[in-house]
Design a protein around this motif. Structure first.
Motif, short mmCIF file in Angstrom:
data_model
loop_
_atom_site.label_atom_id
_atom_site.label_comp_id
_atom_site.label_asym_id
_atom_site.label_seq_id
_atom_site.Cartn_x
_atom_site.Cartn_y
_atom_site.Cartn_z
N VAL A 33 -39.39 -61.84 25.17
CA VAL A 33 -39.43 -63.00 26.06
C VAL A 33 -39.05 -62.52 27.45
O VAL A 33 -38.03 -61.87 27.62
CB VAL A 33 -38.46 -64.11 25.61
N VAL A 34 -39.90 -62.84 28.43
CA VAL A 34 -39.63 -62.43 29.79
C VAL A 34 -39.49 -63.67 30.67
O VAL A 34 -40.18 -64.66 30.49
CB VAL A 34 -40.74 -61.48 30.33
N GLY A 35 -38.54 -63.59 31.60
CA GLY A 35 -38.29 -64.70 32.52
C GLY A 35 -37.14 -64.34 33.44
O GLY A 35 -36.63 -63.21 33.41
N SER A 36 -36.72 -65.32 34.22
CA SER A 36 -35.60 -65.09 35.13
C SER A 36 -34.31 -64.95 34.33
O SER A 36 -34.22 -65.40 33.18
CB SER A 36 -35.48 -66.27 36.11
N SER A 37 -33.31 -64.36 34.94
CA SER A 37 -32.01 -64.19 34.30
C SER A 37 -31.45 -65.54 33.87
O SER A 37 -30.95 -65.70 32.75
CB SER A 37 -31.05 -63.50 35.26
N GLN A 42 -30.20 -69.44 29.49
CA GLN A 42 -30.35 -70.77 28.88
C GLN A 42 -30.99 -70.65 27.50
O GLN A 42 -30.57 -71.32 26.55
CB GLN A 42 -31.21 -71.66 29.76
N LEU A 43 -32.00 -69.78 27.38
CA LEU A 43 -32.67 -69.59 26.10
C LEU A 43 -31.72 -68.96 25.08
O LEU A 43 -31.72 -69.36 23.92
CB LEU A 43 -33.93 -68.73 26.28
N ASP A 44 -30.92 -68.00 25.52
CA ASP A 44 -29.95 -67.37 24.62
C ASP A 44 -29.03 -68.42 24.00
O ASP A 44 -28.84 -68.47 22.79
CB ASP A 44 -29.15 -66.32 25.39
N VAL A 45 -28.49 -69.31 24.82
CA VAL A 45 -27.62 -70.37 24.34
C VAL A 45 -28.40 -71.31 23.41
O VAL A 45 -27.93 -71.68 22.33
CB VAL A 45 -27.00 -71.15 25.52
N ALA A 46 -29.59 -71.69 23.82
CA ALA A 46 -30.39 -72.64 23.03
C ALA A 46 -30.77 -72.07 21.67
O ALA A 46 -30.81 -72.81 20.68
CB ALA A 46 -31.65 -73.02 23.80
N LEU A 47 -31.03 -70.77 21.59
CA LEU A 47 -31.38 -70.17 20.30
C LEU A 47 -30.23 -70.24 19.30
O LEU A 47 -30.45 -70.22 18.09
CB LEU A 47 -31.85 -68.73 20.48
N VAL A 67 -29.90 -52.04 18.29
CA VAL A 67 -29.91 -53.50 18.14
C VAL A 67 -31.23 -54.05 18.67
O VAL A 67 -31.86 -54.90 18.03
CB VAL A 67 -28.71 -54.14 18.89
N LEU A 68 -31.66 -53.57 19.82
CA LEU A 68 -32.93 -54.02 20.40
C LEU A 68 -34.10 -53.72 19.46
O LEU A 68 -34.97 -54.56 19.25
CB LEU A 68 -33.18 -53.38 21.77
N ALA A 69 -34.11 -52.53 18.90
CA ALA A 69 -35.20 -52.13 18.01
C ALA A 69 -35.23 -52.97 16.74
O ALA A 69 -36.31 -53.24 16.20
CB ALA A 69 -35.08 -50.65 17.67
N ALA A 70 -34.07 -53.41 16.27
CA ALA A 70 -34.00 -54.18 15.03
C ALA A 70 -34.19 -55.68 15.25
O ALA A 70 -34.40 -56.41 14.29
CB ALA A 70 -32.65 -53.93 14.35
N SER A 71 -34.11 -56.14 16.49
CA SER A 71 -34.20 -57.57 16.78
C SER A 71 -35.64 -58.04 16.85
O SER A 71 -36.43 -57.46 17.59
CB SER A 71 -33.49 -57.89 18.10
N PRO A 72 -35.98 -59.11 16.12
CA PRO A 72 -37.35 -59.62 16.19
C PRO A 72 -37.66 -60.28 17.53
O PRO A 72 -38.81 -60.38 17.93
CB PRO A 72 -37.43 -60.62 15.05
N VAL A 73 -36.62 -60.73 18.24
CA VAL A 73 -36.78 -61.36 19.55
C VAL A 73 -35.86 -60.67 20.53
O VAL A 73 -34.67 -60.53 20.28
CB VAL A 73 -36.45 -62.88 19.49
N VAL A 74 -36.44 -60.23 21.65
CA VAL A 74 -35.66 -59.58 22.70
C VAL A 74 -35.91 -60.32 24.01
O VAL A 74 -37.05 -60.57 24.39
CB VAL A 74 -36.05 -58.09 22.85
N LEU A 75 -34.83 -60.69 24.70
CA LEU A 75 -34.90 -61.41 25.97
C LEU A 75 -34.71 -60.41 27.10
O LEU A 75 -33.67 -59.74 27.17
CB LEU A 75 -33.83 -62.49 26.02
N MET A 76 -35.70 -60.32 28.01
CA MET A 76 -35.68 -59.31 29.07
C MET A 76 -36.23 -59.87 30.38
O MET A 76 -37.15 -60.67 30.36
CB MET A 76 -36.54 -58.09 28.70
N GLU A 77 -35.70 -59.40 31.50
CA GLU A 77 -36.26 -59.77 32.79
C GLU A 77 -37.50 -58.94 33.12
O GLU A 77 -38.36 -59.37 33.87
CB GLU A 77 -35.22 -59.60 33.89
N SER A 78 -37.60 -57.74 32.56
CA SER A 78 -38.74 -56.85 32.76
C SER A 78 -39.16 -56.28 31.42
O SER A 78 -38.31 -55.88 30.62
CB SER A 78 -38.36 -55.71 33.71
#
Length: 144
Positions: A33-37, A42-47, A67-78
């Motif tokens: 998931v890419v977006g602003s910080s 907000q998405l981290d809290v909502a999840l 952890v990143l490699a094992a996570s099905p969802v990763v939140l990143m700005e880039s």
């Protein structure tokens, strides 16, 4: 070539992203998931809180590489350092640099006129580069 889809008329990007990520992970997809910080925070809290019976495993960029490699969802700005390239969920305003490495790109667009205007610019960007852009109108789906 990356499959590009725009999901229009999402009442709220965060709640729609939570439902979409829940569905995607249930189907075994890996999503960046890419977006602003601010949007990603907000998405981290909502999840963690959007459902009392569901949990969508996720990690924030900057977490340990394992952890990143094992996570099905990763939140990143880039997405340039993304650990996987299956699905990219775009919640930001600009075309994400490096999107073409992903199998699939989903753009979430609200009814807000500013958001729609920015989405039109991104649509033109993809179309001018030969991407077949798909449109999914969430308002029509909900009324059906």
């Amino acid at each position: 070539m990356t499959e590009v889809a725009f999901h229009f008329n999402a009442p709220d990007k965060i709640s729609y992203a939570c439902r979409l990520l829940r569905k995607a992970t249930r189907q075994g997809a890996q999503v960046v998931v890419v977006g602003s910080s601010e949007m990603l925070q907000q998405l981290d809290v909502a999840l963690w809180t959007f459902s009392s019976t569901d949990f969508v495993a996720h990690a924030l960029a900057g977490a340990d590489a394992s952890v990143l490699a094992a996570s099905p969802v990763v939140l990143m700005e880039s997405v340039l350092e993304a650990p996987h390239q299956q699905v990219l969920l775009q919640l930001g305003d600009a075309v994400p640099q490096g999107f073409e490495r992903f199998e699939r790109l989903i753009e979430v667009v609200t009814p807000d006129e500013d958001d729609r205007s920015l989405a039109r610019q991104r649509w033109k960007h993809y179309a001018s580069r030969g991407y077949a852009v798909q449109r999914k109108d969430l308002e029509l789906k909900e009324s059906a």
